[in-house]
Enzyme design. Structure first.
Site, PDB file in Angstrom:
ATOM      1  N   HIS A  26      14.840 -38.944 -56.704  1.00  9.79           N
ATOM      2  CA  HIS A  26      15.317 -38.176 -55.545  1.00  9.79           C
ATOM      3  C   HIS A  26      16.821 -38.341 -55.316  1.00  9.79           C
ATOM      4  O   HIS A  26      17.446 -37.488 -54.692  1.00  9.79           O
ATOM      5  CB  HIS A  26      14.518 -38.513 -54.273  1.00  9.79           C
ATOM      6  CG  HIS A  26      14.893 -39.790 -53.591  1.00  9.79           C
ATOM      7  ND1 HIS A  26      14.198 -40.961 -53.783  1.00  9.79           N
ATOM      8  CD2 HIS A  26      15.874 -40.066 -52.707  1.00  9.79           C
ATOM      9  CE1 HIS A  26      14.746 -41.919 -53.043  1.00  9.79           C
ATOM     10  NE2 HIS A  26      15.771 -41.402 -52.384  1.00  9.79           N
TER      11      HIS A  26
ATOM     12  N   ASP B 243       9.049 -41.562 -58.726  1.00  9.98           N
ATOM     13  CA  ASP B 243      10.426 -41.393 -58.273  1.00  9.98           C
ATOM     14  C   ASP B 243      11.416 -42.243 -59.067  1.00  9.98           C
ATOM     15  O   ASP B 243      12.257 -42.927 -58.502  1.00  9.98           O
ATOM     16  CB  ASP B 243      10.517 -41.703 -56.768  1.00  9.98           C
ATOM     17  CG  ASP B 243      11.788 -41.174 -56.122  1.00  9.98           C
ATOM     18  OD1 ASP B 243      12.438 -40.306 -56.716  1.00  9.98           O
ATOM     19  OD2 ASP B 243      12.122 -41.651 -55.022  1.00  9.98           O
TER      20      ASP B 243
ATOM     21  N   SER C  30      18.717 -46.286 -51.724  1.00 10.54           N
ATOM     22  CA  SER C  30      17.746 -45.757 -52.681  1.00 10.54           C
ATOM     23  C   SER C  30      18.316 -45.751 -54.083  1.00 10.54           C
ATOM     24  O   SER C  30      19.470 -45.383 -54.292  1.00 10.54           O
ATOM     25  CB  SER C  30      17.355 -44.321 -52.312  1.00 10.54           C
ATOM     26  OG  SER C  30      16.612 -44.294 -51.147  1.00 10.54           O
TER      27      SER C  30
END
Length: 161
Positions: free
Chosen positions: A5, A35, A106
């Protein structure tokens, strides 16, 4: 390695190293189910080692690395609060940590105190403070090797003992 992402929709990817150098990055492949994206950066860099996430213990200290809110090369410290938590994808592959995670963490590593990867920071609880989740290292290794076998015809990472 980063979260898929993080690069979703990108037309170019650039990595900035600790010495403030920009490096072009190529996408090798990704696994959207967990992911993960595998990237290739040109140059000579020391790779981070991985721990066997089956050996992690609740209460162990961890360090979250990242660029939260654009604040480059930030680190926060916390503990492993729980293991095998179910992620937004319905899979029980996640470490719960109280190390503060924010947008920008992230795709960055969650490290043990020896500097080895225990997970990759992925998401935080929306309605709570300091409840973050990182994909466990064993699943990172598995995903990276699946991608690299499909795209490069070889295994890149060995499972630590």
């Amino acid at each position: 390695v980063t979260n898929a992402h993080v690069i979703d929709g990108a037309t170019t990817i650039t990595a900035i190293t600790a010495d403030n150098q920009n490096h072009d990055v190529n996408l090798i492949g990704y696994n959207s189910d967990i992911d993960i994206a595998l990237l290739k950066i040109s140059g000579n860099f020391q790779p981070l080692g991985f721990v066997n996430s089956d050996k992690l213990l609740v209460g162990e200290r961890v360090i979250a690395v990242g660029n939260p809110l654009g604040l480059s090369f930030s680190v926060t410290q916390g503990i492993i609060s729980a293991l095998n938590r179910t992620g937004t994808n319905g899979l029980p592959y996640y470490i719960q940590t109280d190390a503060p995670l924010n947008p920008g963490n992230s795709g960055s590593p969650l490290l043990d105190l020896s500097g080895k990867v225990v997970g990759i920071n992925n998401f935080k609880a929306r309605s709570a403070e300091n409840i973050g989740f990182a994909l466990e290292s064993n699943y990172i290794i598995q995903a990276v090797n699946q991608i690299s076998q499909q795209k490069l015809g070889k295994v890149l990472l060995q499972q630590p003992a």
